[in-house]
Write an enzyme that holds these catalytic residues in place. Structure first.
Site, PDB file in Angstrom:
ATOM      1  N   TYR A 191       0.001   0.042  10.617  1.00  0.00           N
ATOM      2  CA  TYR A 191      -0.378  -0.330   9.250  1.00  0.00           C
ATOM      3  C   TYR A 191       0.784  -0.071   8.293  1.00  0.00           C
ATOM      4  CZ  TYR A 191      -2.954  -0.426   4.831  1.00  0.00           C
ATOM      5  OH  TYR A 191      -3.388  -0.715   3.540  1.00  0.00           O
ATOM      6  N   SER A 216       0.856  -1.188   0.000  1.00  0.00           N
ATOM      7  CA  SER A 216       0.000   0.000   0.000  1.00  0.00           C
ATOM      8  C   SER A 216       0.890   1.234   0.000  1.00  0.00           C
ATOM      9  CB  SER A 216      -0.882   0.003   1.255  1.00  0.00           C
ATOM     10  OG  SER A 216      -1.439   1.274   1.510  1.00  0.00           O
TER      11      SER A 216
END
Length: 318
Positions: free
Chosen positions: A184, A159
């Site tokens: 994350y 990501s």
């Protein structure tokens, strides 16, 4: 061979769909494993691969939900897998290996994003454990089936969130002050570094690995984010409608992983970070695209591999 982080002029772009990527590519007789291939990007990935003739095995934490979502698609098999539970990973891998089949491509797609602080297994931070360690153990346990295929590709879905954090070597499990976005970011950097080292050690067995940023997309991945936070981020309005013009559709978001897994344009390449259906360029200060150096560094990739093998007790190359 190391592939440079530079565009190759794929002819595709941010609005290309997974189906468009596969035009002219025949996957008949090929078997793919797509984790989380029943929701969001994973569902569109499965649809595209099946449309090109592949058989797709979908390991799912919620098998009943997966079967319902995938109803009507041919050549799709659902099995149970909880990436946060290494016993579950081992059980799935054992069942698959017992089938005697080889694997032609793996897309490590399943993920959790920005969840509240959660501990799994022996106290591991949940995003690092689920997004990275679970996939690390899965690929290593499936290695006999992966190497039996010949010309196999493994795609790790990262990501743009990787730009938020490198690996926090002094506190990988984030026991000293938890921040859901940093957690994350670290997990998504780990996804990228996993592909770097897997490509380095897997080439001799005919395996190449890539990581990808799919783009910004509204999917169930946002399930842990309160609506008010998504509004504040400028992602949606008060009625839940998408506001960010840069967001992709799920069909577009699935394109880069499918391209990395199947495109002949990448023959002989590997170990690189991809976005918008091309190899990504290095990130520069202020840019909203590109890959940060800490997510492509081979020394950090090797260090993460060693740590992951120690934590999971699994290493196909030991």
């Amino acid at each position: 061979m190391t592939t440079a982080q530079q565009h190759i002029g794929s002819g595709f772009g941010a609005r290309t769909t997974a189906t468009e990527v596969l035009e002219g590519i025949d996957l008949a007789g090929r078997l793919a494993i797509v984790t989380g291939g029943y929701s969001g990007l994973g569902l569109e990935t499965t649809r595209a691969l099946v449309g090109a003739g592949a058989t797709v095995v979908v390991p799912a934490r919620r098998p009943d939900v997966a079967r319902e979502a995938l109803a009507g698609l041919e050549r799709v098999e659902v099995d149970e897998l909880d990436l946060a539970d290494l016993d579950s990973v081992a059980s799935f891998a054992d069942r698959f290996l017992a089938s005697g089949r080889s694997v032609d491509l793996v897309i490590d797609n399943a993920a959790v994003m920005a969840c509240p602080e959660t501990r799994v297994g022996p106290g591991w931070e949940a995003q690092f454990a689920t997004n990275h360690l679970g996939h690390f153990a899965l690929v290593n346990r499936l290695w006999p089936a992966i190497t039996a295929g010949g010309g196999v590709r493994v795609v790790s879905v990262s990501s743009s969130g990787h730009r938020r954090s490198g690996i926090r070597w002094d506190d990988v499990q984030m026991t000293r002050g938890y921040d859901k976005w940093n957690a994350y970011g670290q997990a998504k950097t780990a996804n990228a570094l996993f592909a770097v080292h897997l490509d380095a050690v897997g080439q001799a067995s005919g395996v190449r690995a890539f990581s990808v940023h799919p783009g910004g997309i509204l999917t169930p991945l946002q399930r842990h984010l309160p609506k008010a936070e998504q509004v504040a981020l400028g992602w949606i309005d008060e009625d839940g409608n998408a506001l960010n013009p840069g967001f992709k559709t799920p069909e577009q978001g699935a394109a880069t992983a499918v391209w990395a897994a199947t495109s002949p344009q990448l023959d002989g390449m590997g170990g690189v970070f991809c976005e918008d259906v091309d190899i990504a360029v290095p990130w520069t200060e202020g840019a909203d695209h590109g890959v940060r150096e800490w997510a492509t560094d081979p020394q950090q990739a090797a260090r993460l591999w060693a740590l992951s093998a120690e934590l999971t007790g699994v290493d196909a190359f030991a």
